[in-house]
Design an enzyme around this catalytic site. Sequence first.
Site, short mmCIF file in Angstrom:
data_model
loop_
_atom_site.label_atom_id
_atom_site.label_comp_id
_atom_site.label_asym_id
_atom_site.label_seq_id
_atom_site.Cartn_x
_atom_site.Cartn_y
_atom_site.Cartn_z
N GLU A 12 47.09 47.41 94.56
CA GLU A 12 46.15 48.38 95.14
C GLU A 12 45.49 49.22 94.06
OE1 GLU A 12 49.13 47.62 96.82
OE2 GLU A 12 47.73 46.46 98.02
N ASN B 129 48.63 40.50 96.55
CA ASN B 129 47.24 40.38 97.00
C ASN B 129 46.28 40.49 95.82
OD1 ASN B 129 48.21 43.25 96.94
ND2 ASN B 129 46.02 43.60 97.20
N ASP C 270 45.06 41.66 102.68
CA ASP C 270 46.27 42.11 101.96
C ASP C 270 47.49 41.28 102.30
OD1 ASP C 270 48.50 44.90 101.87
OD2 ASP C 270 47.59 43.89 100.16
#
Lengths: 350, 622, 194
Positions: free
Chosen positions: B224, B308, B350
């Site tokens: 992220e 991801n 994700d």
Amino acid sequence: MARGPRCVEHARRASRRVASGILAVAVAGCAGSQNVLDPAGPPNRSVNHLFWAMLIVSSIIWVAVVVAALWALISRRRRTREDLEPVVIVPNERHRREVGIVTGLVGATVVILLLFLVYDFTVGRALAERPSRTLTIELIGHQWWWEVHYIDPDPSKLMVDANELHIPAGEPVQVKLSSQDVIHSFWVPNIIGKRDLIPGYTSSLFLDADKPGVYHAQCAEFCGLEHAKMALPVIVHSRADFTAWLAEARSPAAEPSDSSAAEGKKIFLAGTCSSCHAVTGVEAYGTIGPNLTHIGSRRTIAAGTLPNTRGNLGGWIVDPQSIKPGARMPSNQLAGKDLRNLIDYLETLK
Amino acid sequence: MLARGRTRCAHHCWRGIVAIAVATTLLASCKGDREREPTRLALVARPGPATTGGDTTARFSDDGQWVRPGKDFQGTRFSGLTEINNQNVQNLRAVATFSLGTTRGVEAAPIVSGTTMYIVTPFPNFVYALDLTQPGLPTKWTYKPRPVNASQGVACCDVVNRGLVVDNGKVIFNTLDGRTIALDAATGKELWITQVGNINIGESVTMAPLVVKGRVIVGVSGGEFGIRGWLKGLDENSGNVAWTAYHTGPDKDVLIGPNFKPFYKSDTAKDLGVNSWPPDQWKIGGAGVWGWVTYDPELDLIYYGTSNPGPWNPEVRPGDNKWSATLFARRPETGEAIWAYQLSPHDQHDYDAVNEDILVDMPWKGQRRKVLLRPDRNGYFYVIDRQTGEVLSAEPFGFINTTTGVDLKTGRLQYNPEKATRTGETVLYSCPAAPGAKDWQPSAYSPRTGLVYIPHQNLCMDEEGVEPNYIAGTPYVGTNVKMYAGPGGHRGLFDAWDPVGQHVVWSIKEDLPVWSGALVTAGDVAFYGTMDGWFKAVDARTGKPLWQFKTGSGIISQPMTYRGPDGKQYIAVLSGVGGWSGAIVAGGLDARDSSAALGFVNAMKDLPKKSTKGGMLYVFAL
Amino acid sequence: MCSRSDQWSVLGGRWSAVSVMTAVALLLLGCERENRRFSENPPTASPTASALVVSQLQPGPAVVRPQVEAPYDDNAWAVSEGKMLFNAMNCSGCHFQGGGGIGPPLMDAEWIYGSEPDQVFSSIADGRPNGMPAWKYKLSTQQIWELVSYVRSLSSLIPKGARNGRDDHMMTKPPESSTPQTKPKMASTPPEDD
């Protein structure tokens, strides 16, 4: 008390002078880089031809109608003094001739309009044709700058640029339009008409230019304070030049060779610049502001607001709000030496 | 007359005797089946002896240790101890407790080696060694690594730690600020510290390392934060980095060499880690490793998956985005990649691929095959040949509408275009939500039942793509998310899945997501914990609830079992709610913003009423 | 007819005067709210920059520190610029739309380091020990002040007229202009004597 022949002659000469004056002004406005009457591509050219055809034919008809109306006024006036006879409608030859004339004129009008319709329709059809294999460019509108993506099926060949659009001459280019914030509109008068960039929606149009040159596009939908300063130079290259340009543009930014540019690169990365701007090949991936990988070779900065010179660039970096108040770029208080180094670095980003 | 009567009687009697004999035989065989509810005739995997390979010598004999979170290299989380079984587990009682001194989410597994239990806590990553020989489990030593406080700012999903490992007299674990530390297991003295991650570019480390053949395998978190993900092999004795395998970039960085033989064509071209991304995007492309690594000693391969791709918004990164969301098989000593399979190419939601790969040998279409079993984030339960990377089966184990299936010919996940994430558009009701049908919480496999015990969730989401901006050390996501319960309204499940028959055998619905790991024993008991603090034991064959205990805070850790120095079997679990699912409690978040904690807060608005913060060890015995 | 027009003119005159005065008053009220101050450099903190304290605790009898004005608390344009920066600089990546996540919530009444403008300014510019990055080298003073007013607007601490309304994104919470004001806890002013 009829107008003497000399008066009429004088009127005619005067009107001819006025007409030629208007024509001269019109013709003078027919050239230029932001001029819809100076077409640079086949579609625009065909639209132009349609325009001129309609204008000329309509003008002739208009002049004829005005002349006929004036004549009717004048001749009626001449007659009323002597002929105070009541008007009698008698279906005689003269009447039939008049009816014939009117019918003929109405018929001519319908025919002319039909011809216009057909001509317009064929031009429209030609414009609406979707060419099969084209270069695709994505144009994303921001307040108040343009983001340009040159698309390729191979994602590693994607190229991101800003505030300048390069297209090849002689082949249609599909431009996909969308916006990140409010509605903008893309309008390059010499090549194609307006198409809106609408947030949350992708529209598309085809640019087809055949005359290499630099044309001026403008945002054509009010989008905020600096709408007037959201221009986009559209550079039409010859096919060979375009291929060369694209290949060059895809390569990452070269490492700066001289020390001042190297210092400038450090300032670029460590300061406020890299939070908003990206340069391919360098650790700057910001997407808030225009991509600066090719800032050094752009003709203008700040979306066509200023020519790209050292002075303008420096002024823009230090105090953009005085040039384009409301633009997202903040002022950056940089010492003279730092600013010079930074500009040296930006100039290497060709 | 009498003779005739006797003959008739004998004939009848003979029939009666036969009938009774048959009935008795049937009843006798029925007794064995009483334990199994005859819901379905499931063809169960009967793995035979030593299916877990390598580590254990005899069938289900167990040294009673638990030296790594996955128990064995194959990650079965299965214990051969039988003292506690499905007949007596209701007599389980708490016999010891220990406060961890922390208030954030506790995801680790307690580790037992010899007569000591070792626990690593969430930030600030204290390590405790507890003496199992003394009542009350007094502390033998405590180690405080003092990770940098600012590292809390780059941990996406609570400042957790998934466990430590004991190997060769060393306790090895990772700290949030990106250090791998080895301590002497007996004294707690530092042996070596290696800085592997850099918080200033968004890297942190939350995973439990795996030690294989003298290599400490460590991966990085930060999908992220736009990191460039990697997996490293450190030398166990010195801590020096022996190899680094990146998961984006040119083949030489990904350690893809001449021995790399992926099964599917789409994974074969050169430098896919560059060519399946726009220029430069792979440098901030995510693909970290923060989940589970398992190892096959016979094939000498470690198996793990990558996270991801970054950012979540896929429009910024057209292309397959290799090697994000990819399952890798590598050699542990050199890190060389042997095969890879990308589970979710060009991921849009994700769907990290960091979940566990449980290694079993099982019958598949008439043959015995070496496979790995993986319940993935994207909602499919994969059975993959672990020698070649061929996908044998991928069946949904949760409700899915973001994809329509896995094409077994090409191996490619088929996306539903209606649910694609797009900038400026809100897509409603995408299932499974971003944490997937199952997140990191590890499942367990019992060779006795042949079932995989899957703790997981049932969540859907609304997603809106927005333009992401990359600034190193700050989040790089580009998506607004709002999550909520999936169809049925229950947010969690504890399922028993038959990997051969590819279906659920029994299922327990839970109100809250089941975010704890699973444990299953040879006593045919499965354990899991709920986010409101109930630690539960169920029958491994039928799913019948047998016992439960309310701990002080929600359970998101991994239960384990061990044989104590006194020879008795103990069950241990850590409570302490948090993690991504429990962020609303661990972080004190505000439920009025439904996008908080990447959308999870919206699905967990009731959690603060059901659990408070805390961190505690519970040990149970009969 | 004449008299009616006189009446009208009298009425028109009076009414027009009243309406003109009302309009002027309303316009003046909106002056600061809509004022766009594009290029200015407000000082880093109040004129009494040294008055910044983060703790509620002072040894001995407390000194009541001077009230610090935020330059943009009344300025709706600046608060909307603050929101734009909040998303562009990835503040929303940790704090989301005020609910929190990696970082603490900003929309509730709890302020770890204080809710006063200079305290919030310091939190943003200097960073905070448990994970808040320091932005002073990456944002201009004006931008940080805009963020200060936006962050305070998340818990409705600024006048309603300056707070943002609904935006064109997926709605995750009511807009700030509809949220009632909260009384901040852990404010730096010591409690009044009873």
